[in-house]
Design a protein around this motif. Sequence first.
Motif, PDB file in Angstrom:
ATOM      1  N   LYS A 299       0.818  -1.210   0.019  1.00 14.27           N
ATOM      2  CA  LYS A 299       0.044  -0.110  -0.060  1.00 14.27           C
ATOM      3  C   LYS A 299       0.869   1.079   0.032  1.00 14.27           C
ATOM      4  O   LYS A 299       2.064   1.195   0.272  1.00 14.27           O
ATOM      5  CB  LYS A 299      -1.065   0.022   1.379  1.00 14.27           C
ATOM      6  CG  LYS A 299      -0.069   0.138   2.443  1.00 14.27           C
ATOM      7  CD  LYS A 299      -1.064   0.245   3.770  1.00 14.27           C
ATOM      8  CE  LYS A 299      -1.798   1.506   3.656  1.00 14.27           C
ATOM      9  NZ  LYS A 299      -2.860   1.494   4.958  1.00 14.27           N
ATOM     10  N   ASN A 324      -2.967  -0.042  -2.848  1.00 11.29           N
ATOM     11  CA  ASN A 324      -2.882   1.027  -3.673  1.00 11.29           C
ATOM     12  C   ASN A 324      -1.281   1.530  -3.720  1.00 11.29           C
ATOM     13  O   ASN A 324      -0.672   0.275  -3.447  1.00 11.29           O
ATOM     14  CB  ASN A 324      -3.237   2.177  -2.950  1.00 11.29           C
ATOM     15  CG  ASN A 324      -3.123   2.538  -1.561  1.00 11.29           C
ATOM     16  OD1 ASN A 324      -1.937   2.433  -0.980  1.00 11.29           O
ATOM     17  ND2 ASN A 324      -3.967   3.130  -0.903  1.00 11.29           N
ATOM     18  N   GLY A 346      -7.087  -1.301  -5.129  1.00 14.78           N
ATOM     19  CA  GLY A 346      -7.002   0.076  -5.555  1.00 14.78           C
ATOM     20  C   GLY A 346      -5.446   0.352  -6.031  1.00 14.78           C
ATOM     21  O   GLY A 346      -4.898  -0.677  -6.248  1.00 14.78           O
ATOM     22  N   GLY A 347      -5.103   1.492  -6.401  1.00 10.46           N
ATOM     23  CA  GLY A 347      -3.783   1.745  -7.057  1.00 10.46           C
ATOM     24  C   GLY A 347      -3.664   1.582  -8.422  1.00 10.46           C
ATOM     25  O   GLY A 347      -4.751   1.404  -9.114  1.00 10.46           O
ATOM     26  N   GLY A 369      -9.143  -0.339  -8.489  1.00  7.32           N
ATOM     27  CA  GLY A 369      -7.833   0.118  -9.006  1.00  7.32           C
ATOM     28  C   GLY A 369      -7.721  -0.130 -10.403  1.00  7.32           C
ATOM     29  O   GLY A 369      -8.639  -0.363 -10.977  1.00  7.32           O
TER      30      GLY A 369
END
Length: 487
Positions: A299, A324, A346-347, A369
Amino acid sequence: MKYRKAIAFMSALMLMASAFSCGKSDSGSDSAVQDAVSTENASSTNTSKDSSKQNTTGTTSAKSDSSKTTTTTSTTSADTTDTSNSASGGSSGSGSNSSGGSSNSSSQSNSSSGSDSGSSSGSSSGSSSSSSGSSSSSSGSGSSSGSSSSGSSGSSSGSGSSSKGVEPEPVTTPSSSDLKDDEIKTYTAEVKLGSSTTFTGDNVSVSGSTVKITGAGDYIFTGKLSDGQIYVDADGEDKVTLVLNGVDISCTYGPAILINQSKKCTVKVKEGSVNNLSDSAKDKAYDGVIFSNDTIRVKGKGTLNINAGNAHGIASDDDVIFENSVCNITSNKSGIHANDNITISGGTLSITAGSNGLKSKDSITINGGTTFITGGKKDSNSAIYAAGAFEYTDGILCAAGNAVTAPTSSAYPYAVVEFAEAVSSGTQVSFLINGDQKASFAPKKDYRRVILLTPEASSGSKLTVRLGDVTKGEFTLSSGSNAFTVG
């Protein structure tokens, strides 16, 4: 004879008058003494009250100072602007008393931070007194001011702690793995990598070019290791967070980061930092640039570049959780490999793999993401592969290779596009839904199949597939799986 009697009578009258006058003077003296005692008592009372106020202020300062706590067990990083759990604050106070006429005044102040506030007012009267002022400083959570004088009022307001000595609620620092983004401000240890690695804090030892972490906590790393490793060997119930703040680590004898034991290890990429990890050893047991025997989580808001000369980019015998960060992986084998589950929430994740982009011997879950994957050249290499369930709920995933695994469940329609002939590496493939471009990337290896997962897709939407500037096909999506072939 009469003259003598008259003189005697007059003398008696004068003696009586003198006695009466003396009695009256003594009475006046007694009254003056009583007034003086009364004045002294009043002065003593006021002085006692002022002293009481000063003692109260001193108590507040002591309690506020004792409430200023942090969980720092080592030197705090110089760059901690984006991670905070601390309790800090400052205050100053002054007090003064003056004499003149019949007045008595004083003031005092404390400042800090808190969440509760209150105010009070009162009045008092007294005669004149004089004393020296006092000052105090404290850190806590409150502000107050007050003054008292004959026939006047005083007021105070507080937030959290006040001049009454109320102690604020204790502040605790959670594990950085539970914090959002880069909130952590204190660390168990700070490590500066280099030819002579140095550190401050606990649970760290250095042997040659290997930095060993032996207990739960939050550890921040900066610097470069030309041939070294971060090695985590904590208790089986310990949670460890490794904060990467501009590191460059290459390792010829194993993973750049090896998590031998930890209940959960989080690799946190500090916001604004760029970090590079690579390996080159021919190690079949520890076969990832980041390798963990347990669950690993990635993350942060920084950038992490991984170059796997051995096998996989990130590998775990348990789960891999990507929350992320911007992560770019180039690998000889799988970009991310897990024995159990791979979750992406995410990310931005970009993978160029020698075999599979994502490979799980159990399941894959895509919750968010943006993920772009290029798989290997072999026909058996799937850009995304799950032996078990493959669940999609949100986010954009675009994977290109010779084969792909279709989701077992999807919240939206998805498309698998097969090209009649292999498309050369570097050729841009783009997907438009109802005329709006939703995904576009240039795979770095030749590819024949591409899968698109996006929440913008819906039943009845028009999907357009382009190679470069050339439209290769237009299709109408239906619910569930959609398989299309283009020339």
